[in-house]
Design a protein around this motif. Structure first.
Motif, mmCIF file in Angstrom:
data_model
loop_
_atom_site.group_PDB
_atom_site.id
_atom_site.type_symbol
_atom_site.label_atom_id
_atom_site.label_comp_id
_atom_site.label_asym_id
_atom_site.label_seq_id
_atom_site.Cartn_x
_atom_site.Cartn_y
_atom_site.Cartn_z
ATOM 1 N N ASP A 130 0.824 -1.255 -0.111
ATOM 2 C CA ASP A 130 0.225 0.078 -0.137
ATOM 3 C C ASP A 130 0.550 1.456 0.025
ATOM 4 O OD1 ASP A 130 -2.215 -1.739 -0.309
ATOM 5 O OD2 ASP A 130 -2.815 -1.991 2.057
ATOM 6 N N PHE A 131 1.793 1.580 0.380
ATOM 7 C CA PHE A 131 3.235 2.271 0.619
ATOM 8 C C PHE A 131 3.731 2.615 -0.617
ATOM 9 C CE2 PHE A 131 6.661 3.807 2.142
ATOM 10 C CZ PHE A 131 6.779 5.040 3.127
ATOM 11 N N ALA A 132 4.130 1.744 -0.854
ATOM 12 C CA ALA A 132 4.661 1.396 -2.511
ATOM 13 C C ALA A 132 3.871 2.650 -3.284
ATOM 14 C CB ALA A 132 5.052 -0.123 -2.592
ATOM 15 N N LYS A 133 2.824 1.460 -3.570
ATOM 16 C CA LYS A 133 1.753 2.690 -4.101
ATOM 17 C C LYS A 133 1.529 4.153 -4.279
ATOM 18 C CE LYS A 133 -0.499 -1.625 -6.092
ATOM 19 N NZ LYS A 133 -1.718 -2.672 -5.628
ATOM 20 N N GLU A 134 1.651 4.440 -2.427
ATOM 21 C CA GLU A 134 0.476 5.456 -2.479
ATOM 22 C C GLU A 134 1.828 6.518 -3.086
ATOM 23 O OE1 GLU A 134 -0.086 6.227 1.397
ATOM 24 O OE2 GLU A 134 -0.429 8.087 1.364
ATOM 25 N N TYR A 135 3.170 6.603 -2.987
ATOM 26 C CA TYR A 135 4.384 6.787 -3.280
ATOM 27 C C TYR A 135 5.239 6.274 -4.216
ATOM 28 C CZ TYR A 135 3.303 9.394 1.581
ATOM 29 O OH TYR A 135 2.960 9.721 2.477
ATOM 30 N N ASP A 136 4.562 5.120 -4.574
ATOM 31 C CA ASP A 136 5.221 5.350 -6.783
ATOM 32 C C ASP A 136 6.831 4.788 -6.036
ATOM 33 O OD1 ASP A 136 5.230 5.130 -8.680
ATOM 34 O OD2 ASP A 136 5.565 7.043 -9.953
ATOM 35 N N LEU A 137 6.856 3.767 -4.961
ATOM 36 C CA LEU A 137 8.203 3.061 -4.582
ATOM 37 C C LEU A 137 8.275 1.602 -5.360
ATOM 38 C CD1 LEU A 137 8.039 3.688 -0.769
ATOM 39 C CD2 LEU A 137 9.266 4.880 -2.687
ATOM 40 N N ILE A 138 9.511 1.833 -5.226
ATOM 41 C CA ILE A 138 10.526 0.015 -6.036
ATOM 42 C C ILE A 138 10.576 -0.723 -4.320
ATOM 43 C CG2 ILE A 138 11.667 -1.224 -7.730
ATOM 44 C CD1 ILE A 138 11.790 1.076 -9.826
ATOM 45 N N VAL A 139 9.865 -2.122 -4.598
ATOM 46 C CA VAL A 139 9.899 -2.760 -3.443
ATOM 47 C C VAL A 139 11.219 -3.999 -4.048
ATOM 48 C CG1 VAL A 139 9.231 -4.217 -1.417
ATOM 49 C CG2 VAL A 139 8.093 -2.256 -2.467
ATOM 50 N N CYS A 140 12.467 -4.037 -3.049
ATOM 51 C CA CYS A 140 12.849 -4.977 -3.025
ATOM 52 C C CYS A 140 12.926 -5.673 -1.700
ATOM 53 C CB CYS A 140 14.301 -4.016 -3.237
ATOM 54 S SG CYS A 140 14.364 -2.335 -3.967
ATOM 55 N N HIS A 141 12.921 -7.224 -2.386
ATOM 56 C CA HIS A 141 12.396 -7.606 -0.646
ATOM 57 C C HIS A 141 13.357 -8.518 -1.127
ATOM 58 C CE1 HIS A 141 10.786 -11.212 1.608
ATOM 59 N NE2 HIS A 141 10.887 -10.080 2.474
ATOM 60 N N ASP A 142 14.658 -8.947 -0.183
ATOM 61 C CA ASP A 142 16.075 -9.709 -0.015
ATOM 62 C C ASP A 142 15.294 -10.674 0.849
ATOM 63 O OD1 ASP A 142 17.676 -10.769 0.764
ATOM 64 O OD2 ASP A 142 18.822 -9.282 1.293
ATOM 65 N N ALA A 143 14.811 -11.909 0.184
ATOM 66 C CA ALA A 143 14.475 -13.209 0.851
ATOM 67 C C ALA A 143 15.462 -13.744 0.804
ATOM 68 C CB ALA A 143 13.113 -13.719 0.221
ATOM 69 N N ALA A 144 16.699 -13.741 1.513
ATOM 70 C CA ALA A 144 17.299 -15.001 1.110
ATOM 71 C C ALA A 144 17.704 -16.309 2.215
ATOM 72 C CB ALA A 144 19.132 -14.526 1.771
ATOM 73 N N TYR A 145 16.972 -16.070 3.191
ATOM 74 C CA TYR A 145 16.817 -16.772 4.572
ATOM 75 C C TYR A 145 15.035 -17.382 4.336
ATOM 76 C CZ TYR A 145 21.342 -14.391 6.006
ATOM 77 O OH TYR A 145 22.728 -14.122 5.750
ATOM 78 N N THR A 146 14.695 -17.431 3.563
ATOM 79 C CA THR A 146 13.293 -18.398 3.486
ATOM 80 C C THR A 146 13.214 -19.311 3.987
ATOM 81 O OG1 THR A 146 12.812 -18.173 1.603
ATOM 82 C CG2 THR A 146 11.846 -16.081 2.237
ATOM 83 N N GLU A 147 14.242 -20.460 3.349
ATOM 84 C CA GLU A 147 13.798 -21.730 3.911
ATOM 85 C C GLU A 147 14.670 -22.316 5.182
ATOM 86 O OE1 GLU A 147 11.948 -23.269 1.307
ATOM 87 O OE2 GLU A 147 12.084 -20.715 1.917
ATOM 88 N N MET A 148 15.031 -21.469 6.318
ATOM 89 C CA MET A 148 15.601 -20.811 7.224
ATOM 90 C C MET A 148 14.588 -21.342 8.549
ATOM 91 S SD MET A 148 19.662 -19.993 8.033
ATOM 92 C CE MET A 148 20.512 -20.590 6.568
#
Ligand SMILES: Cc1ncc(COP(=O)(O)O)c(C=O)c1O
Length: 387
Positions: free
Chosen positions: A193-211
Motif C-alpha cells: 500500500d505504501f509503495a503504491k501511494e508513493y510510487d516506490l520500487i520494493v526490493c525484498h531480500d528473501a535469502a533466509y526463507t528456507e531457514m
C-alpha cells in the motif's frame, strides 16, 4: 599514494577492523577461537548438487558465455520452485533473472534506478550492501530503525511524507539479518500500500526463507496480491543448500524492474557459469529433505545457544527463522566493547550490532554456524566471564 574515488572515501569506517586484528592476534597465540561471527554455513553442499556440477562442468556445452539473463532451464526451475514452495506464478522468461549470488543483484539494482540525489528507504540495522551500493549509485539513504518495540519491522507511518515522495527504492528483508525477525502478510500488505501511494520500487531480500524452525515456513513477499506490481524479491541458493561459494541466486517479480537490473548486469557481468546453474536446477528440483535436515540442525543449535545464554543472564528472543541470534547485551557495554570482551576473554567471535547500523547498538549477533558442541563450549566459556 594512489588516490581513490570519493565513493570509496565516503564508506563508513570498517568497524570489524579491531575485531579482525584481535582475532588474528589470539589465533597466532594458539587460542582456540569459536567463530559465531560469519553467516556462512559450516556444513557442505549436499552430494547430489556437487555430482551435477561435476557432470555439467565436464560438458563443453557449458564452457561458453552464459546467457545474460540466465539459462532458460534454470529460470524454469526457479518458476516451478516458487510455485510449489509459495504458490506464486512467475513467467520464467520475463519475471526471473539469474544472479551471481543475490548480493550481486542487490548491489547492481540502485545503478538501474537511482539518479544522484535520489533517496532510498533502508532498514537499520541491515545487511550493509543496501546502503553502500545505493550510495555508490549517488543515492541518499533514509534509515528506518528496526527496534524491539516495532518488532524489528520498519514503521512506515513514521517516514515523513516529503521523504517518501522523494524516495525511489524501499529495501526490506525477512526473515531478517541481523535481527532474526520475521514478517507476515499484514506487514507485506502495508508495504505494498505504501509503495503504491508513493510510487516506490520494493526490493525484498528473501535469502533466509528456507531457514524456518519448529515447522514455521516464512512467506514470500510475492504471495501477497499486488506485490508484483510494485517490486521484486531477491533469493539465493547460498544459505538453503550450503552453496555460498558457488554464487547463484535469482531476482523474481516485476518484469520492468528486472529488465532494468538486467540492463545494468549485461553491461557489467556475463552471467552465472552454466554448470553452476545446472547444479542449481538439481538443488531446486530434487527431494528437499536436505533442507529439512539443515533446519533441524540449526534448530538444535539455536536451542542450545538460547538455553545457555538464558542461564547466564542474557535473554535473546529465539528466532523463528535464520541462523542468527540477536542478543541484547548488558547495559554497561557498547556492543563493540562486548564483542571485544567475548573475543579477548573467551576466544568467541561475535558481530557488534552497531556494525549493522546505529539502532543495532545494545546487541551482538551470533551466527549458528558451528556445531552444537562448539556452541555449548562457547556458552561454558561465557559463563566464566563477569558482566
Ligand atoms: C540478508 C542477506 N541478503 C543477501 C545475502 C547475500 O547472499 P548471496 O550473495 O550469497 O546470495 C546475504 C549474505 O549473507 C544476506 O545476509
Amino acid at each position: 599514494m594512489i588516490d581513490r574515488a570519493v565513493r570509496l572515501k565516503k564508506l563508513p569506517p570498517y568497524l570489524f577492523q579491531e575485531i579482525d586484528r584481535l582475532k588474528a592476534e589470539l589465533m597466532a597465540k594458539g587460542v582456540d577461537v569459536i567463530n559465531l561471527g560469519v553467516g556462512d554455513p559450516d556444513l557442505p553442499t549436499p552430494g547430489h548438487i556437487i555430482e551435477e556440477l561435476g557432470k555439467a562442468a565436464a560438458d563443453p556445452a557449458n564452457h561458453q558465455y552464459p546467457s545474460y539473463s540466465g539459462m532458460n532451464d534454470f529460470k524454469d526451475s526457479v518458476a516451478r520452485w516458487y510455485k510449489s514452495r509459495f504458490g506464486v506464478d512467475l513467467d520464467a522468461d520475463r519475471e526471473v533473472l539469474t544472479l551471481i549470488g543475490s548480493k550481486e543483484g542487490i548491489a547492481h539494482l540502485p545503478f538501474a534506478f537511482i539518479n544522484p540525489g535520489d533517496l532510498s528507504l533502508i532498514p537499520s540495522p541491515a545487511y550493509p550492501v543496501y546502503n553502500v551500493t545505493n550510495m555508490f549509485a549517488g543515492g541518499e539513504s533514509y534509515f528506518m530503525p528496526l527496534t524491539r518495540e516495532n518488532g524489528f519491522l520498519p514503521d512506515l507511518k513514521s517516514v515523513p511524507a516529503d521523504v517518501a515522495r522523494r524516495a525511489k527504492l524501499l529495501f526490506i528483508n525477512y526473515p531478517n539479518n541481523p535481527t532474526g525477525a520475521t514478517a507476515e502478510r499484514d506487514f507485506f500488505q502495508r508495504v505494498i500500500d505504501f509503495a503504491k501511494e508513493y510510487d516506490l520500487i520494493v526490493c525484498h531480500d528473501a535469502a533466509y526463507t528456507e531457514m524456518g524452525f519448529d515447522g514455521y515456513k516464512p512467506m514470500s513477499f510475492l504471495e501477497v496480491p499486488g506485490a508484483k506490481e510494485v517490486g521484486i524479491e531477491f533469493h539465493s541458493l547460498s544459505k538453503t543448500y550450503n552453496m555460498t561459494g558457488w554464487r547463484l541466486g535469482m531476482a523474481v517479480g516485476n518484469a520492468q524492474v528486472l529488465d532494468g537490473l538486467g540492463q545494468i548486469k549485461s553491461n557489467i557481468d556475463s552471467g552465472a557459469f552454466n554448470a553452476v546453474q545446472r547444479a542449481g536446477i538439481a538443488a531446486l528440483e530434487a527431494d528437499q529433505s536436505c533442507v529439512s535436515e539443515m533446519q533441524k540442525i540449526y534448530q538444535d543449535r539455536r536451542d542450545a545457544l538460547i538455553g545457555g545464554l538464558q542461564q547466564i543472564g542474557l535473554h535473546p528472543e529465539p528466532p523463528k527463522a535464520t541462523f542468527y541470534v540477536w542478543c541484547p547485551i548488558p547495559a554497561a557495554f557498547k556492543s563493540k566493547e562486548f564483542t571485544a570482551l567475548l573475543l579477548r576473554e573467551a576466544g568467541i567471535v561475535t558481530t557488534p550490532g552497531s556494525g549493522f547500523g546505529e539502532p543495532g547498538e545494545g546487541y551482538v549477533r551470533m551466527a549458528l554456524t558451528v556445531s552444537k558442541e562448539r556452541i555449548e563450549e562457547a556458552v561454558s566459556r561465557m559463563r566464566k566471564l563477569s558482566f
